[in-house]
Design an enzyme around this catalytic site. Structure first.
Site, short mmCIF file in Angstrom:
data_model
loop_
_atom_site.label_atom_id
_atom_site.label_comp_id
_atom_site.label_asym_id
_atom_site.label_seq_id
_atom_site.Cartn_x
_atom_site.Cartn_y
_atom_site.Cartn_z
N ASP A 319 0.76 -1.27 -0.02
CA ASP A 319 0.12 0.07 -0.07
C ASP A 319 0.52 0.95 -0.45
OD1 ASP A 319 -2.08 2.31 0.22
OD2 ASP A 319 -3.32 0.94 1.45
N HIS A 353 2.15 2.23 -3.14
CA HIS A 353 0.94 3.19 -3.98
C HIS A 353 1.38 4.31 -3.76
CE1 HIS A 353 -2.72 0.58 -3.05
NE2 HIS A 353 -2.17 0.04 -3.77
#
Length: 512
Positions: A319, A353
């Protein structure tokens, strides 16, 4: 004659101003929590004009003891309880040295007792669950002491650290999180995705959460050449199955802590966020190798905390690599504890991310510097994100001297937007992106995509892009913004980027 005098006076003033900038002092400081009996880590700002600076000389007690190409340096082999003075000199391309920086003075700590966990019955066989034995060592550790995890794989459940101690993971040592959810009980007060709630404990816990302020743990170090490894996605899934997605613990969680150093380690396989600190001040995370593959596997999350120094770290995550936060919607807005003064430098982001601010930023985020970092193909690149329901602000952000593949400012995200709204939309303002290499960015989507909020008084405002290298056929999008300036936007083949501007005012762009 009069015009010549005016021109001469202007030149004199200009030169004096330039000299003042060149001579602007470097101001070193000791990174919070990094002073030990034998070492301390320095960080410093670049001079105001630094384009020809190639490295820095470190002066300790009047003698040069090291050189660094980075704006940080760890002093080693110091003596306990001794006062040192140090300063920094910048060296330019011609080999010329600047005057010394402002002088910094600090005193090292006393040497402390070392307790090895095997003395308390812990076994590094990779199967024995050592929670009780390791916790006994922590509880017995005297002020200024060290609890050492030696060579071996030491499995444990939740551990609770305290003030004025060091947890050291030695070379070839592994602190391995158990895969059994029962080893992270009982639930503790925590914060996740912007809301205060009860969750499983983390593998390493320090402090007690209190949004009214104060510090529960101070002067803590978690360091070494070894590894902290959690139960990974499998443990995270088990926690979700038993108590829901927001119940998961972290790998390392600091709450209401002050002056903490996390240094030198490989940190991997968290069940959720990897390192999370809440309502804290003076946290230094450096020389770490952080990796995760778990769902919501952020690398590092400063949350409603002041004075973070994150440097010389490598991130590969499932993430956000770093996500700077301060609470969510009405709760975060009402608690109103911002995150301030975050300094991120000399980090490498290989997978994840983004390098992110938000999306939970309702308490406000300000004074962020991202400098001398390199990012791979991150999903959203360097991103500032929120929604119209968040409230709060993000302001005074500088990103400089970085290699990136995308810059995005989002005013809407399609996740984590449940719950009531704050009383007004956020404010995004005062951003500088300087000397950024985007030349390797893919061009299927906009290379720079910045968006404000549509509500009156909440447009994105005061943004400068200065000296950005772009790929051919680059597109730049600007929506709902005010006072945005692009200068020195460079494409090697001499073309200019495509600008798509909507619902914005005073957007200026020039090639050089």
């Amino acid at each position: 004659m009069r015009s010549s005098l005016i021109i001469s006076a202007f030149l004199i003033i200009f030169c004096l101003q330039s000299l003042a900038k060149v001579g602007a002092p470097i101001s070193p400081l000791v990174a919070p929590g990094t002073i030990s009996a034998n070492s301390a880590t320095l960080v410093w700002n670049k001079p105001e004009v630094y384009s020809d600076v190639v490295r820095y000389h470190v002066i300790l007690n009047g003698k040069e003891i090291g050189i660094s190409a980075k704006t940080n340096y760890t002093l080693k082999n110091l003596s306990p309880l001794k006062t040192y003075t140090c300063s920094i000199k910048a060296e330019n391309k011609l080999g010329e040295l600047s005057a010394g920086s402002t002088t910094l003075k600090f005193t090292t700590k006393a040497s402390g007792k070392i307790l090895t966990v095997t003395e308390f019955g812990a076994k590094g066989d990779g199967t024995t669950v050592n929670t009780v034995s390791i916790q006994k060592a922590i509880d017995a550790c005297p002020k200024g002491g060290t609890v050492r995890i030696p060579k071996g794989i030491f499995v444990s459940g939740a551990l609770f650290l305290k003030s004025n101690m060091t947890l050291e993971i030695a070379k070839d040592g592994v602190l391995k999180g158990s895969g059994d959810t029962a080893d992270y009980m009982p639930f503790i007060n925590n914060r996740f995705e912007g809301w205060e709630m009860k969750t499983y404990a983390s593998l390493l816990n320090a402090g007690v959460m209190n949004n009214k302020g104060g510090f529960a743990v101070e002067q803590l170090a978690i360091k070494g050449e070894g590894t902290i490894s959690g139960g990974g996605g499998a443990l995270g899934k088990a926690m979700i199955d038993q108590n829901g997605i927001r119940s998961r613990g972290r790998l390392i969680c600091l709450m209401n802590c002050k002056d903490v150093e996390i240094q030198g380690l490989t940190i991997k396989d968290s069940p959720c966020w990897t390192i999370h600190y809440i309502y804290s001040k003076g946290i230094s995370c450096h020389d770490l190798n952080i990796s995760s593959t778990a769902r919501n596997g952020d690398g590092l999350d400063p949350d409603s905390s002041d004075d973070s120094y994150i440097f010389n770290c490598t991130f590969s995550t499932g993430d956000d690599c770093i996500a700077i936060k301060s609470g969510k919607n009405p709760e975060g807005y009402t608690i109103g504890k911002p995150t301030r003064n975050v300094n991120i430098s000399n980090c490498v982001f290989t997978r994840g991310h983004g390098i992110s601010i938000g999306s939970e930023m309702s308490g406000g985020v300000s004074d962020v510097l991202v400098q001398d970092c390199t990012a791979g193909a991150l999903l959203h690149g360097m991103q500032i994100k929120g929604t119209k329901d968040r409230g709060g602000y993000v302001k005074n952000v500088t990103v400089a001297d970085c290699q990136l593949l995308k810059i995005t400012i989002f005013s809407a995200v399609n996740y984590n937007n449940d719950g009531a709204a704050a009383p007004e939309p956020p404010v995004f303002e005062n951003f500088v992106f300087r000397n950024i290499d985007l030349s390797k960015a893919p061009t299927k989507e906009p290379v720079i995509n910045i968006n404000g909020f549509k509500a009156e008084g909440h447009k994105l405002k005061n943004v400068v892009f200065d000296g950005v290298k772009l790929p051919a056929s680059a597109e730049i999008k600007v929506n709902d913004a005010l006072n945005v300036k692009f200068k020195g936007m460079i494409i090697d083949n001499g073309t200019t980027p495509k600008y798509v501007v909507q619902d914005s005012e005073n957007v200026q762009h020039q090639a050089k």
